[in-house]
Scaffold this motif. Structure first.
Motif, PDB file in Angstrom:
ATOM      1  N   LEU A  17      38.023  27.984  13.128  1.00 58.02           N
ATOM      2  CA  LEU A  17      37.587  26.657  13.593  1.00 58.02           C
ATOM      3  C   LEU A  17      38.208  25.544  12.771  1.00 58.02           C
ATOM      4  O   LEU A  17      38.577  24.497  13.311  1.00 58.02           O
ATOM      5  CB  LEU A  17      36.062  26.558  13.538  1.00 58.02           C
ATOM      6  N   ALA A  18      38.318  25.743  11.468  1.00 56.65           N
ATOM      7  CA  ALA A  18      38.905  24.710  10.616  1.00 56.65           C
ATOM      8  C   ALA A  18      40.373  24.483  10.982  1.00 56.65           C
ATOM      9  O   ALA A  18      40.820  23.334  11.121  1.00 56.65           O
ATOM     10  CB  ALA A  18      38.763  25.099   9.156  1.00 56.65           C
ATOM     11  N   LEU A  19      41.119  25.559  11.145  1.00 54.32           N
ATOM     12  CA  LEU A  19      42.538  25.404  11.500  1.00 54.32           C
ATOM     13  C   LEU A  19      42.706  24.787  12.882  1.00 54.32           C
ATOM     14  O   LEU A  19      43.509  23.866  13.071  1.00 54.32           O
ATOM     15  CB  LEU A  19      43.236  26.762  11.439  1.00 54.32           C
ATOM     16  N   PHE A  20      41.952  25.273  13.849  1.00 50.61           N
ATOM     17  CA  PHE A  20      42.049  24.739  15.201  1.00 50.61           C
ATOM     18  C   PHE A  20      41.547  23.292  15.256  1.00 50.61           C
ATOM     19  O   PHE A  20      42.122  22.459  15.939  1.00 50.61           O
ATOM     20  CB  PHE A  20      41.252  25.611  16.174  1.00 50.61           C
ATOM     21  N   GLY A  21      40.488  23.012  14.534  1.00 55.59           N
ATOM     22  CA  GLY A  21      39.907  21.671  14.555  1.00 55.59           C
ATOM     23  C   GLY A  21      40.834  20.616  13.986  1.00 55.59           C
ATOM     24  O   GLY A  21      40.918  19.509  14.503  1.00 55.59           O
ATOM     25  N   TRP A  22      41.550  20.955  12.906  1.00 53.98           N
ATOM     26  CA  TRP A  22      42.449  19.961  12.332  1.00 53.98           C
ATOM     27  C   TRP A  22      43.661  19.737  13.212  1.00 53.98           C
ATOM     28  O   TRP A  22      44.217  18.655  13.244  1.00 53.98           O
ATOM     29  CB  TRP A  22      42.872  20.361  10.922  1.00 53.98           C
ATOM     30  N   GLN A  23      44.066  20.742  13.955  1.00 57.65           N
ATOM     31  CA  GLN A  23      45.196  20.558  14.869  1.00 57.65           C
ATOM     32  C   GLN A  23      44.790  19.697  16.068  1.00 57.65           C
ATOM     33  O   GLN A  23      45.607  18.956  16.590  1.00 57.65           O
ATOM     34  CB  GLN A  23      45.706  21.908  15.363  1.00 57.65           C
ATOM     35  N   GLN A  24      43.549  19.797  16.497  1.00 58.23           N
ATOM     36  CA  GLN A  24      43.091  19.079  17.687  1.00 58.23           C
ATOM     37  C   GLN A  24      42.339  17.783  17.350  1.00 58.23           C
ATOM     38  O   GLN A  24      41.895  17.107  18.257  1.00 58.23           O
ATOM     39  CB  GLN A  24      42.174  19.980  18.522  1.00 58.23           C
ATOM     40  N   GLN A  25      42.161  17.483  16.086  1.00 57.67           N
ATOM     41  CA  GLN A  25      41.435  16.290  15.639  1.00 57.67           C
ATOM     42  C   GLN A  25      40.025  16.250  16.215  1.00 57.67           C
ATOM     43  O   GLN A  25      39.573  15.245  16.746  1.00 57.67           O
ATOM     44  CB  GLN A  25      42.179  15.022  16.023  1.00 57.67           C
ATOM     45  N   SER A  26      39.330  17.359  16.104  1.00 57.19           N
ATOM     46  CA  SER A  26      37.960  17.413  16.611  1.00 57.19           C
ATOM     47  C   SER A  26      37.005  17.699  15.450  1.00 57.19           C
ATOM     48  O   SER A  26      37.434  18.117  14.376  1.00 57.19           O
ATOM     49  CB  SER A  26      37.819  18.504  17.666  1.00 57.19           C
ATOM     50  N   PRO A  27      35.715  17.502  15.652  1.00 56.34           N
ATOM     51  CA  PRO A  27      34.754  17.805  14.586  1.00 56.34           C
ATOM     52  C   PRO A  27      34.603  19.300  14.313  1.00 56.34           C
ATOM     53  O   PRO A  27      33.881  19.689  13.417  1.00 56.34           O
ATOM     54  CB  PRO A  27      33.447  17.212  15.088  1.00 56.34           C
ATOM     55  N   GLY A  28      35.295  20.130  15.061  1.00 58.44           N
ATOM     56  CA  GLY A  28      35.256  21.567  14.821  1.00 58.44           C
ATOM     57  C   GLY A  28      35.744  21.937  13.434  1.00 58.44           C
ATOM     58  O   GLY A  28      35.320  22.944  12.871  1.00 58.44           O
TER      59      GLY A  28
END
Length: 52
Positions: A17-28
């Motif tokens: 979630l951290a890796l995906f969230g930073w790529q998508q600029q989401s609170p994930g």
């Protein structure tokens, strides 16, 4: 499922979630960091518990 496996699963999910969230600029990403922290706390507290 044991608590140790649950903690490891939370850690893996948190990293994803951290890796995906930073790529998508989401609170994930923040949820991922929180899950990794929770997994770390679970693993540390499991080590401190005496085996009975």
């Amino acid at each position: 499922m044991s608590v140790k496996r649950f903690a490891w699963a939370l850690g893996v999910l948190g990293v994803v979630l951290a890796l995906f969230g930073w790529q998508q600029q989401s609170p994930g990403a923040f949820v991922g960091v929180a899950l990794v922290a929770l997994a770390g706390v679970l693993l540390v507290t499991l080590r401190r518990r005496p085996n009975s």
